[in-house]
Design an enzyme around this catalytic site. Structure first.
Site, mmCIF file in Angstrom:
data_model
loop_
_atom_site.group_PDB
_atom_site.id
_atom_site.type_symbol
_atom_site.label_atom_id
_atom_site.label_comp_id
_atom_site.label_asym_id
_atom_site.label_seq_id
_atom_site.Cartn_x
_atom_site.Cartn_y
_atom_site.Cartn_z
ATOM 1 N N LEU A 8 -5.724 4.076 -6.624
ATOM 2 C CA LEU A 8 -5.360 5.465 -6.902
ATOM 3 C C LEU A 8 -4.314 5.924 -5.893
ATOM 4 O O LEU A 8 -4.571 5.948 -4.693
ATOM 5 C CB LEU A 8 -6.599 6.370 -6.830
ATOM 6 C CG LEU A 8 -7.816 5.924 -7.651
ATOM 7 C CD1 LEU A 8 -8.890 7.009 -7.635
ATOM 8 C CD2 LEU A 8 -7.417 5.600 -9.092
ATOM 9 N N ARG A 15 -1.155 17.396 3.298
ATOM 10 C CA ARG A 15 -1.363 17.581 4.741
ATOM 11 C C ARG A 15 -0.509 16.660 5.602
ATOM 12 O O ARG A 15 -0.571 16.704 6.830
ATOM 13 C CB ARG A 15 -2.862 17.417 5.073
ATOM 14 C CG ARG A 15 -3.660 18.639 4.662
ATOM 15 C CD ARG A 15 -5.134 18.442 4.939
ATOM 16 N NE ARG A 15 -5.747 17.524 3.989
ATOM 17 C CZ ARG A 15 -6.909 16.905 4.198
ATOM 18 N NH1 ARG A 15 -7.556 17.082 5.339
ATOM 19 N NH2 ARG A 15 -7.408 16.116 3.279
ATOM 20 N N LYS A 22 2.481 10.282 0.335
ATOM 21 C CA LYS A 22 1.566 9.823 1.389
ATOM 22 C C LYS A 22 1.452 8.302 1.472
ATOM 23 O O LYS A 22 1.566 7.726 2.551
ATOM 24 C CB LYS A 22 0.185 10.447 1.182
ATOM 25 C CG LYS A 22 -0.816 9.990 2.217
ATOM 26 C CD LYS A 22 -2.034 10.856 2.295
ATOM 27 C CE LYS A 22 -3.004 10.607 1.186
ATOM 28 N NZ LYS A 22 -4.238 11.374 1.362
ATOM 29 N N ASP A 101 -4.705 5.405 0.144
ATOM 30 C CA ASP A 101 -4.598 5.961 1.498
ATOM 31 C C ASP A 101 -5.661 5.417 2.446
ATOM 32 O O ASP A 101 -5.948 6.026 3.472
ATOM 33 C CB ASP A 101 -4.635 7.496 1.457
ATOM 34 C CG ASP A 101 -5.958 8.047 0.937
ATOM 35 O OD1 ASP A 101 -6.819 7.253 0.513
ATOM 36 O OD2 ASP A 101 -6.119 9.283 0.954
ATOM 37 N N ASN A 226 -5.138 11.245 5.721
ATOM 38 C CA ASN A 226 -4.743 12.499 5.081
ATOM 39 C C ASN A 226 -3.755 13.278 5.931
ATOM 40 O O ASN A 226 -3.049 14.143 5.428
ATOM 41 C CB ASN A 226 -5.980 13.369 4.824
ATOM 42 C CG ASN A 226 -6.947 12.689 3.869
ATOM 43 O OD1 ASN A 226 -6.567 12.255 2.786
ATOM 44 N ND2 ASN A 226 -8.195 12.550 4.284
ATOM 45 N N ALA A 421 42.425 -16.901 30.140
ATOM 46 C CA ALA A 421 41.748 -15.614 30.314
ATOM 47 C C ALA A 421 42.722 -14.475 30.006
ATOM 48 O O ALA A 421 43.904 -14.542 30.341
ATOM 49 C CB ALA A 421 41.240 -15.496 31.743
ATOM 50 N N ARG A 438 50.123 -14.135 28.036
ATOM 51 C CA ARG A 438 50.131 -13.045 29.003
ATOM 52 C C ARG A 438 51.433 -13.140 29.772
ATOM 53 O O ARG A 438 52.028 -14.208 29.875
ATOM 54 C CB ARG A 438 48.913 -13.087 29.923
ATOM 55 C CG ARG A 438 48.788 -14.329 30.747
ATOM 56 C CD ARG A 438 47.408 -14.378 31.422
ATOM 57 N NE ARG A 438 47.324 -15.545 32.265
ATOM 58 C CZ ARG A 438 46.222 -16.254 32.468
ATOM 59 N NH1 ARG A 438 45.092 -15.922 31.870
ATOM 60 N NH2 ARG A 438 46.230 -17.275 33.259
HETATM 61 C C1 UD1 Z 1 -12.523 11.346 -2.485
HETATM 62 C C2 UD1 Z 1 -13.952 11.339 -3.085
HETATM 63 C C3 UD1 Z 1 -14.950 11.590 -1.967
HETATM 64 C C4 UD1 Z 1 -14.764 10.561 -0.862
HETATM 65 C C5 UD1 Z 1 -13.328 10.525 -0.373
HETATM 66 C C6 UD1 Z 1 -13.133 9.356 0.554
HETATM 67 C C7 UD1 Z 1 -13.715 12.232 -5.345
HETATM 68 C C8 UD1 Z 1 -13.940 13.391 -6.230
HETATM 69 N N1 UD1 Z 1 -14.057 12.392 -4.073
HETATM 70 O O1 UD1 Z 1 -12.290 12.647 -1.992
HETATM 71 O O2 UD1 Z 1 -16.259 11.509 -2.471
HETATM 72 O O3 UD1 Z 1 -15.654 10.856 0.201
HETATM 73 O O4 UD1 Z 1 -12.429 10.355 -1.482
HETATM 74 O O5 UD1 Z 1 -11.848 9.374 1.128
HETATM 75 O O6 UD1 Z 1 -13.292 11.200 -5.820
HETATM 76 N N2 UD1 Z 1 -5.792 10.736 -6.512
HETATM 77 C C9 UD1 Z 1 -5.062 10.513 -7.653
HETATM 78 N N3 UD1 Z 1 -5.067 11.457 -8.633
HETATM 79 C C10 UD1 Z 1 -5.777 12.602 -8.522
HETATM 80 C C11 UD1 Z 1 -6.530 12.820 -7.338
HETATM 81 C C12 UD1 Z 1 -6.520 11.861 -6.354
HETATM 82 O O7 UD1 Z 1 -4.403 9.490 -7.791
HETATM 83 O O8 UD1 Z 1 -5.724 13.401 -9.466
HETATM 84 C C13 UD1 Z 1 -5.766 9.696 -5.482
HETATM 85 C C14 UD1 Z 1 -5.174 10.170 -4.182
HETATM 86 O O9 UD1 Z 1 -3.795 9.926 -4.136
HETATM 87 C C15 UD1 Z 1 -5.934 9.350 -3.144
HETATM 88 C C16 UD1 Z 1 -7.291 9.113 -3.822
HETATM 89 O O10 UD1 Z 1 -7.109 9.343 -5.195
HETATM 90 O O11 UD1 Z 1 -5.310 8.111 -2.916
HETATM 91 C C17 UD1 Z 1 -8.391 10.014 -3.276
HETATM 92 O O12 UD1 Z 1 -8.029 11.356 -3.549
HETATM 93 P P1 UD1 Z 1 -8.287 12.523 -2.524
HETATM 94 O O13 UD1 Z 1 -7.774 13.780 -3.109
HETATM 95 O O14 UD1 Z 1 -7.792 12.134 -1.179
HETATM 96 O O15 UD1 Z 1 -9.886 12.559 -2.574
HETATM 97 P P2 UD1 Z 1 -10.828 13.189 -1.495
HETATM 98 O O16 UD1 Z 1 -10.851 14.636 -1.642
HETATM 99 O O17 UD1 Z 1 -10.512 12.613 -0.183
HETATM 100 CA CA CA Z 2 -8.687 11.322 0.767
#
Ligand code: UD1
Ligand code: CA
Length: 457
Positions: A8, A15, A22, A101, A226, A421, A438
């Site tokens: 993902l 942030r 990121k 990430d 993050n 030189a 030279r």
């Molecule tokens: C998520 C988990 C949480 C966990 C945490 C660990 C969910 C709802 N929550 O929260 O339980 O403790 O990770 O780090 O899953 N991303 C997408 N598309 C989206 C949303 C997110 O691709 O629509 C990707 C982000 O780029 C990232 C990853 O998914 O790489 C996690 O998303 P993030 O928003 O960081 O989730 P957290 O709130 O950290």
């Molecule tokens: Ca995260």
């Protein structure tokens, strides 16, 4: 063990306060998304799909060869997985879900997660961690028997759930077919109005399916980046991990905290790396090499026994027992053959310095081919650029270039030839000849004394 991986990587990472998405930020010189892809590959995942969205073009360019599916609007992690439905159509068996990430995740952990799911017959196996400060993470809710019942996001937690210190690391292994068969039942009825992938756990439980968890013994591995504080932390952790591997394999570092080696760089035995040395890109270092202090090397090959002191090397090849520096700048296309030398304050670009040839002091060598056993005197410059185009210089074996020679290219110095030189050499020099350019030196007898006598004091 064959498995599929889904990474993902569609989020913006607000942030980070950055123009760069990121997952494109670098840890030890490598974009985070590449580290995660490598981990999945090393764990034996033979099909990898990445979900991209925010600045997808930038992210996709970093992972050529990896199939990408777009998530145009980031509606949550559950929605992100839905966007992979087409790319993963027909996938069966284990599907590992990773976050782009979490750059410190290891392939051993992923393999362990896959093995546990398959041996326990679970539809899902979660990677969890016990952390001192669970803020920001989803909490792992277990039943009386210890079975995982649900993951509750922090914003949806009851005060009691909030105090749970076992958290979801965001790394999972699913039965692919079962996951996709249930995904459409996720809703946005939660505090953030998102499709949470984490809700799938309670859903599986409600259907009597088994969800298991693997607790990591190294919570650092699951560090999610993050902020740039976490990016710096991840860099420190990876630096220590990589350096430890090299130290244990026969590399000496006087202070490993002051050495930065990208994970893909290979380093041989009995190599000594002194403080403030950075090795990045496709760099290989053979046995017995000494690097540093104050040295930066990227995309270069350093052969056995070479020494590089206080220098910058970009896309170069350094031959066996060659010496570089202090304060050399070797630019792309430079090849030092065996026992060659690029010495103090020497800049070389796109040139070959033949076996045993030396450019010891204060020179610029560009677009040159230097044969074997050549000595290039201090201050020699190849004038390779006429303001319009670049021209080559060729120096034959055994030639001797006098100090402060200007070699105005294109020009060829024959084998064994010598230049005087201070000469500006504009014509080819035949083998074995002396080329000198030279004006005659004059000595005017008594001039100095007469001059001093005119002083008014
Ligand atoms: C998520 C988990 C949480 C966990 C945490 C660990 C969910 C709802 N929550 O929260 O339980 O403790 O990770 O780090 O899953 N991303 C997408 N598309 C989206 C949303 C997110 O691709 O629509 C990707 C982000 O780029 C990232 C990853 O998914 O790489 C996690 O998303 P993030 O928003 O960081 O989730 P957290 O709130 O950290
Ligand atoms: Ca995260």
């Amino acid at each position: 063990m064959s498995a599929t991986a889904l990474i993902l990587a569609a989020g913006e990472g607000t942030r980070m306060y950055s123009e760069t998405p990121k997952v494109a930020h670098r840890v030890l010189g490598v974009p985070m998304i590449q580290l995660v892809v490598q981990t999945a590959q090393e764990a034996g995942c033979d099909h990898i799909v990445a979900i991209t969205g925010h600045r997808a073009d930038v992210v996709e360019a970093l992972i050529p060869g990896v199939e990408c599916a777009r998530q145009d609007q980031q509606l949550g992690t559950g929605h992100a997985v839905m966007c992979a439905r087409e790319a993963l159509a027909g996938a069966s068996g284990s599907l590992v879900v990773l976050s782009g990430d979490t750059p410190l995740m290891t392939s051993q952990t992923i393999s362990g997660l896959i093995a546990l799911r398959e041996s326990s017959g679970s539809v899902a196996t979660l990677l969890t961690a016990h952390v001192p400060d669970p803020a920001g993470y989803g909490r792992i809710v277990r039943g009386r028997d210890g079975q995982v019942e649900a993951i509750v996001e922090e914003k949806d937690c009851s005060p009691e759930q909030r105090s749970i210190r076992e958290v979801n690391t965001g790394t999972y292994c699913f039965d692919a077919a079962v996951l996709f068969a249930h995904l459409d039942r996720l809703t946005t009825a939660n505090a953030q109005g998102e499709y949470y992938l984490t809700d799938i756990v309670a859903l599986f439980n409600s259907e009597g399916m088994t969800v298991s968890a693997m607790v990591t013994d190294d919570p650092l591995e699951t560090l999610g980046v993050n902020t740039r504080v976490q990016l710096a932390e991840a860099t420190k952790v990876l630096q220590a991990r990589v350096n430890r591997r090299h130290l244990l394999a026969g590399v000496t570092m006087t202070d490993p905290q002051l050495v930065w080696i990208s994970p893909q760089v290979s380093v041989g035995r009995d190599v000594e790396i002194l403080p403030m040395t950075f090795l990045t890109g496709e760099t290989t270092v053979a046995d017995g090499v000494v690097l540093g202090p104050n040295t930066r090397i990227s995309d270069s090959q350093i052969a056995r026994g070479a020494v590089v002191d206080s220098s910058v090397l970009v896309s170069v090849v350094v031959g066996p027992d060659a010496t570089v520096g202090p304060s050399a700048y070797l630019r792309p296309g430079t090849v030092l053959e065996a026992r060659a030398k690029a010495g103090t304050s020497v800049e070389i670009k796109n040139s070959i310095v033949g076996e045993g040839s030396k450019v010891p002091h204060l020179s610029y060598i560009g677009d040159a081919t230097i044969g074997r056993g050549v000595n290039v005197g201090a201050g020699t410059i190849t004038c390779n650029y006429d303001g319009v185009s670049k021209h080559p210089t060729v120096i034959g074996d055994g030639a001797f270039i006098g100090s402060d020679t200007m070699l105005v290219a294109p020009v060829t110095i024959g084998e064994g030839a010598i230049t005087g030189a201070g000469s500006a050499i504009t014509h080819d020099v035949p083998p074995g000849a002396l080329a000198i350019e030279r004006s005659e030196q004059r000595a005017i007898e008594g001039w100095a004394a007469r001059r001093r006598a005119t002083r008014e004091d």
